[in-house]
Each structure stands twice: as C-alpha cells, then as structure tokens.
Write a protein that holds these residues in place. Sequence first.
Motif, mmCIF file in Angstrom:
data_model
loop_
_atom_site.group_PDB
_atom_site.id
_atom_site.type_symbol
_atom_site.label_atom_id
_atom_site.label_comp_id
_atom_site.label_asym_id
_atom_site.label_seq_id
_atom_site.Cartn_x
_atom_site.Cartn_y
_atom_site.Cartn_z
ATOM 1 N N ASP A 1 0.816 -1.222 0.000
ATOM 2 C CA ASP A 1 0.000 0.000 0.000
ATOM 3 C C ASP A 1 0.842 1.260 0.000
ATOM 4 O OD1 ASP A 1 0.992 -0.237 2.547
ATOM 5 O OD2 ASP A 1 -0.917 0.130 3.563
ATOM 6 N N ASP B 1 4.839 -8.227 3.184
ATOM 7 C CA ASP B 1 3.876 -7.836 2.153
ATOM 8 C C ASP B 1 2.664 -8.766 2.136
ATOM 9 O OD1 ASP B 1 5.698 -5.891 1.591
ATOM 10 O OD2 ASP B 1 6.347 -6.729 -0.332
ATOM 11 N N HIS C 1 -1.362 -7.597 2.927
ATOM 12 C CA HIS C 1 -2.551 -7.897 2.123
ATOM 13 C C HIS C 1 -3.682 -8.427 3.017
ATOM 14 C CE1 HIS C 1 -1.155 -7.072 -1.904
ATOM 15 N NE2 HIS C 1 -0.088 -7.854 -1.766
ATOM 16 N N LEU D 1 -5.040 -5.541 5.350
ATOM 17 C CA LEU D 1 -5.902 -4.567 4.681
ATOM 18 C C LEU D 1 -7.306 -5.123 4.472
ATOM 19 C CD1 LEU D 1 -3.382 -3.111 2.070
ATOM 20 C CD2 LEU D 1 -4.159 -2.048 4.201
ATOM 21 N N ASP E 1 -10.408 -3.141 6.037
ATOM 22 C CA ASP E 1 -11.460 -2.636 5.155
ATOM 23 C C ASP E 1 -12.824 -3.200 5.537
ATOM 24 O OD1 ASP E 1 -9.500 -1.233 3.856
ATOM 25 O OD2 ASP E 1 -9.413 -2.551 2.104
#
Length: 245
Positions: free
Chosen positions: A30, A147, A151, A154, A158
Amino acid sequence: MSTSTEPSTVALPGGVGVSRLRVYDTAAPDGLPGGTPHLHLACTEGYVVTGGAGLVQTLTLAGYREVALRPGAVVWFSPGTIHRLVNHGGLEITVLMQNGGLPEAGDAVLTLPPELLADPERYAAAARLPDDGAPGGDLAAAYARRDLAVHGYLRLRDALAAGDPAPLREFHAAAVRLVRPGLDRWRRRWRSGALDAAEETGRHLDALDHGRGDHLADARVRWRDRPLEHGRHGMCGLLDTYPAG
C-alpha cells in the motif's frame, strides 16, 4: 569501585523481554514503509520510542486507530491488538514484551490471507524466515512475508471499516487454532519466567511480614553490556535482542 563483571543470570524485572528495534523502511504493497502486521495472544507489548518518527496502526473489534510515534512517546497494547508499525524516517524503538520468552515460543500470529491461516503447515512455511531471521540473512524474505501479511491486514481493516467484524473474528479464531498445539511449551516458559518473578515478590513480602530480610543480603547488580544478537530480521524490523535471563 568494583571492576568485576557479573552478567545477568536471572530474568529481567517482572520477567519482561527487551529488544531494540529499527523499523523496516521499505514500502509495503500500500506504499507505506514499515513492519509486518500481527497480534499477540497472551502478551501485552509496549513501545518506548527512542528515535525517528512514524506511527503504529492498531486494529481491534473496537475499531481502527493510528498513534503517532516520536522520541519520548510510550505506547502499549493488550493481547488481541493487531498492530503495524509505519516508519516515517529513522524510527527506532525499545520494545518491552510481557512474559519474556513467549513471543519466541510463537505468541504472535501474522495477518496472512485466510487460506494460509486455515492450514498450519502452509502458515508455518509462509511465516518462517530462512535461518529463522538470523543476522545477515535474506532481507528479501522478510519483506515478502511482510507484504503477504499486509494484504491480509488490509482485508481485515477494510471489512471492519465497512461495518463487518466477521473477518476479524474469524482471524481471532484461526489464530487460536494455530497456537493451541504449543501451549504446554508456553506454560513452561511462563511458569519459569513471569509467574516465578511475581511469586518471588510474594515470598519477599511474606518474609518482610515476619520480620525477615534474608533476601536483602543476596542483592547483586547484573547487566548485559551488549545485545545477544544484533540485526536479527524480526517481524517489524531489525532487532537487537537481549536474553530473557
């Protein structure tokens, strides 16, 4: 003045763990540079910021928040708090961890995608670094793990922002399933570390209550003049580690 050296042979106060952290400064998917999102299942963690600037993002069922980090700031959070460090430049932290030894025994679960969390073998393979992150190892592997966890993080963040706590609750349940097989080992570390330190205070209080101070005659000064390891590849950055005892 005594010049003898007596390194530490007992646990740090309260059985805590101490490490010095230089937070990763490469960008995650991000675009934010920093560490690997994760939670602890039995340990409260604290940060004492000693250099640079950044923030810690936290995610709980109570919501998402960001706390600014700058020298002199102290932040701590209880088990179950997903946390992610973001480095705005030169962020360095002294990390205090409850129950020293439990994090090393597995008291942390990364926010990897659900298909990895559902399979203990796949999770272990994705979470493990070559040579267990030993200094001088492959930083690319640490960044790739970071990383992957971002993912998953997030997705959780969200969903919670959209009013759906179900993915976060599912992550909690998956984390519990992953760590249950190792709980006997956790209990042994806890009993010999934090619990023993607390019970020793009780023994001292009992002795004082009976007018005895025998333990005062056993007073010693202990120290570590350098970390056990310098630059271990941790979840959030490069760690200088100090042994728990």
